[in-house]
Design a protein around this motif. Structure first.
Motif, mmCIF file in Angstrom:
data_model
loop_
_atom_site.group_PDB
_atom_site.id
_atom_site.type_symbol
_atom_site.label_atom_id
_atom_site.label_comp_id
_atom_site.label_asym_id
_atom_site.label_seq_id
_atom_site.Cartn_x
_atom_site.Cartn_y
_atom_site.Cartn_z
ATOM 1 N N PHE A 9 0.808 -1.165 0.102
ATOM 2 C CA PHE A 9 -0.029 -0.101 0.280
ATOM 3 C C PHE A 9 0.915 1.256 0.186
ATOM 4 O O PHE A 9 0.631 2.295 -0.893
ATOM 5 C CB PHE A 9 -0.852 0.058 1.239
ATOM 6 N N TYR A 13 0.957 3.862 -3.234
ATOM 7 C CA TYR A 13 0.490 5.165 -3.267
ATOM 8 C C TYR A 13 1.524 6.082 -3.737
ATOM 9 O O TYR A 13 1.234 7.227 -4.270
ATOM 10 C CB TYR A 13 -0.072 5.534 -1.802
ATOM 11 N N PHE A 104 -8.134 -3.073 -4.479
ATOM 12 C CA PHE A 104 -8.009 -1.732 -4.013
ATOM 13 C C PHE A 104 -7.300 -0.810 -5.059
ATOM 14 O O PHE A 104 -7.622 0.424 -4.999
ATOM 15 C CB PHE A 104 -7.280 -1.414 -2.691
#
Length: 239
Positions: A9, A13, A104
């Protein structure tokens, strides 16, 4: 597994923020960057850059003499064990991040039939190539007895130069090409990940895998040469 997913993650990002303004960076669009990150997190435990010091430990304790008495060459024996470890890691460590990422993020799915063949082959070559590099680092114990220095150097350089943290195409073109030609590092992560996201035409994909195969041959040959010289040194030391 949890650590790999959490860092997935963070890295995803960060790289998506880099591409947010331009849309595409060095040929990678956001979907390709997401695939690059999540597959890279999964491959980390399969290729296994760090953490293996078995050979160095056995040299330090003298147990390596038992390896030399076996009918199988030490390089072949350790490579067979490493391939088995990598096969287990595909199920236990690669699949979870690869399954979490698409939930996601929008990821890139390969469109070429050749990628279905080249990517697994590239991963196997990356595993063997990384084993050879780690074997050479461990083999310095035959001369140094304490491999903490070489291991620290390997740990600091391998992740960056292999493309684990960011695509090597982000670097200046001259440096990027020099790494591909002069070092085996891009073959550890950058090559299989570039093959998967299809950032290059098919001919270049085949060239990337071919380059990996060449480096595998060179590094494994180097492992055998170093091992042979190390055995002579052990005789000199009375081992």
């Amino acid at each position: 597994m949890v650590t790999n997913t959490v860092f997935g993650f963070l890295r995803c990002y960060l790289l998506l923020a880099v591409a947010a303004g331009a849309g595409t960076v060095a040929g990678y669009d956001p979907a390709r960057l997401a695939t690059f990150v999540w597959m890279g997190q999964g491959l980390l435990a399969v290729v296994l850059l760090w953490g293996w010091t078995e050979l160095a430990d056995r040299v330090r304790t003298g147990d390596v003499v038992g390896d030399l008495l076996r009918p199988v060459h030490p390089v072949t024996s350790y490579l067979a064990a490493d391939l088995g470890r990598a096969g287990y890691a595909v199920l236990a460590r690669l699949l979870p991040p690869v399954l979490v990422g698409p939930v996601f993020f929008d990821v890139y799915l390969p469109h070429r039939w050749s990628t279905a063949v080249l990517f697994p082959l590239s991963v196997v070559l990356a595993v063997v190539l990384c084993f050879g590099c780690r074997y050479l680092v461990n083999a310095t114990a035959y001369w140094l007895h304490d491999v903490r220095g070489p291991m620290i150097l390997w740990t600091l350089s391998s992740g960056v130069l292999a493309g684990l943290y960011f695509p090597l195409r982000f670097l200046p073109e001259g440096l990027y090409q020099a790494l591909w030609i002069l070092t085996p590092f891009p073959g550890l992560f950058q090559a299989p990940l570039d093959v998967l996201v299809e950032v290059d035409p098919p001919a270049v994909q085949f060239a990337l895998v071919g380059g990996q195969a060449c480096w595998v041959a060179v590094v494994l040959a180097g492992c055998r040469v170093v091992q042979r010289r190390a055995e002579r040194r052990l005789v000199v030391q009375g081992g």
